[in-house]
Design a protein around this motif. Sequence first.
Motif, PDB file in Angstrom:
ATOM      1  N   UNK A   1      11.056  18.709 -66.651  1.00  0.00           N
ATOM      2  CA  UNK A   1      10.539  17.642 -65.803  1.00  0.00           C
ATOM      3  C   UNK A   1      11.027  17.833 -64.372  1.00  0.00           C
ATOM      4  N   UNK A   2      10.118  17.645 -63.428  1.00  0.00           N
ATOM      5  CA  UNK A   2      10.407  17.777 -62.004  1.00  0.00           C
ATOM      6  C   UNK A   2      10.388  16.391 -61.369  1.00  0.00           C
TER       7      UNK A   2
ATOM      8  N   UNK B   1       5.208  13.074 -47.595  1.00  0.00           N
ATOM      9  CA  UNK B   1       4.188  14.117 -47.767  1.00  0.00           C
ATOM     10  C   UNK B   1       4.844  15.502 -47.879  1.00  0.00           C
ATOM     11  N   UNK B   2       5.770  15.799 -46.951  1.00  0.00           N
ATOM     12  CA  UNK B   2       6.400  17.114 -46.954  1.00  0.00           C
ATOM     13  C   UNK B   2       7.448  17.242 -48.049  1.00  0.00           C
ATOM     14  N   UNK B   3       8.036  16.130 -48.465  1.00  0.00           N
ATOM     15  CA  UNK B   3       8.949  16.166 -49.610  1.00  0.00           C
ATOM     16  C   UNK B   3       8.197  16.592 -50.863  1.00  0.00           C
ATOM     17  N   UNK B   4       7.057  15.961 -51.112  1.00  0.00           N
ATOM     18  CA  UNK B   4       6.281  16.305 -52.313  1.00  0.00           C
ATOM     19  C   UNK B   4       5.738  17.723 -52.212  1.00  0.00           C
ATOM     20  N   UNK B   5       5.322  18.122 -51.009  1.00  0.00           N
ATOM     21  CA  UNK B   5       4.842  19.487 -50.829  1.00  0.00           C
ATOM     22  C   UNK B   5       5.958  20.489 -51.153  1.00  0.00           C
TER      23      UNK B   5
ATOM     24  N   UNK C   1       6.613   7.184 -59.667  1.00  0.00           N
ATOM     25  CA  UNK C   1       6.158   8.094 -58.629  1.00  0.00           C
ATOM     26  C   UNK C   1       7.102   9.237 -58.339  1.00  0.00           C
ATOM     27  N   UNK C   2       8.347   9.143 -58.813  1.00  0.00           N
ATOM     28  CA  UNK C   2       9.299  10.228 -58.579  1.00  0.00           C
ATOM     29  C   UNK C   2       9.196  11.327 -59.628  1.00  0.00           C
ATOM     30  N   UNK C   3       8.571  11.039 -60.761  1.00  0.00           N
ATOM     31  CA  UNK C   3       8.333  12.071 -61.773  1.00  0.00           C
ATOM     32  C   UNK C   3       7.062  12.809 -61.361  1.00  0.00           C
TER      33      UNK C   3
END
Length: 330
Positions: free
Chosen positions: A57-58, A74-78, A109-111
């Motif tokens: 799991x990420x 946006x850039x964190x998720x990228x 939303x963090x998973x």
Amino acid sequence: MGHDGRKRKVVTMSQEKPETDRTLTTALAEAATTAGYAPSLHNTQPWLWRVLPDRLELRAVRERQLPATDPDGRLLVLSCGAALHHARVALAAEGWRVAVERLPEPGDGDLLARLTASRADGADPGAMRLVQCMQVRHTDRRPVGEERVGAGALDEIGGAAAAEGARLQVLDADQVLELAAAASHAANVEAGEPQLREELLYWTSRAEGTGLPPEVLPEQQPQTTVPGRDFGRPGTLPVGPGHDRAAVYGLLSGDEDEPESWLRAGEALSAAWLAATRLGVSVVPLSGVVEVPGTRQTLRGLLAGMGFPYLVLRLGVADPAHAGPPHTPR
């Protein structure tokens, strides 16, 4: 193994299990470790891997989000998407077939992703080569050399991004001038934001396994058509008299501007960057111009309003007179 969300990036949940499960769990843990080579904004490495007996799991680590620079994440998720692609490739290189659920829990939303793996027919030789590329990939912010990137290489790099659901649009000369003006404006806007400058100061003065040490930052601003980020302090990386006249600029984009599309954009960034590394092409991501809403809208104009910009990439052949900079800490 315990985890406080900040000091470690991999959590392993162990229990008694058959040998085949132990083999899978080991492969998952090793893939999570290999994913640590992925690029991220200011080398924040904003991901946490949870290794379970049968899956990986990420999770996003929000403590490493930059609220002034990246308020929407946006850039964190990228960045996490790049780590996700690294993990997928690492598993394929070891002979595992991978299935990915992106954003599997609407209420969490963090998973960001859940990976499961099953034995494939054998290791993927192409993936094995890309794992080697992960270990040598780096960011060289100095001007590139005079050799131009060939059309075939550009097509291959763009194809790698397209295979992950994003587009890499190579900009023509007039569009590069528009990009340069937008990047310059974005730099001026960000220079006037005290909180953003504080974030830069923090991530360029870290003594642990994250951030940008002086050795990877140019000792002076390089002479380039499209200005790179001003980190607010000089580094120690020597910069020669070169320019970026032979550089190619590409715009990574997609059809949506939502968390799943940001995640896939990160996977596309990883795929494109690893393909470029294999082909001997240097990549420098330029995120400043997408961090400022006004200049991000300018980039939408370069896309003729068709899609959303995620990141600008500078592509080139490194100057052979310069040894590559050291790797950022992990």
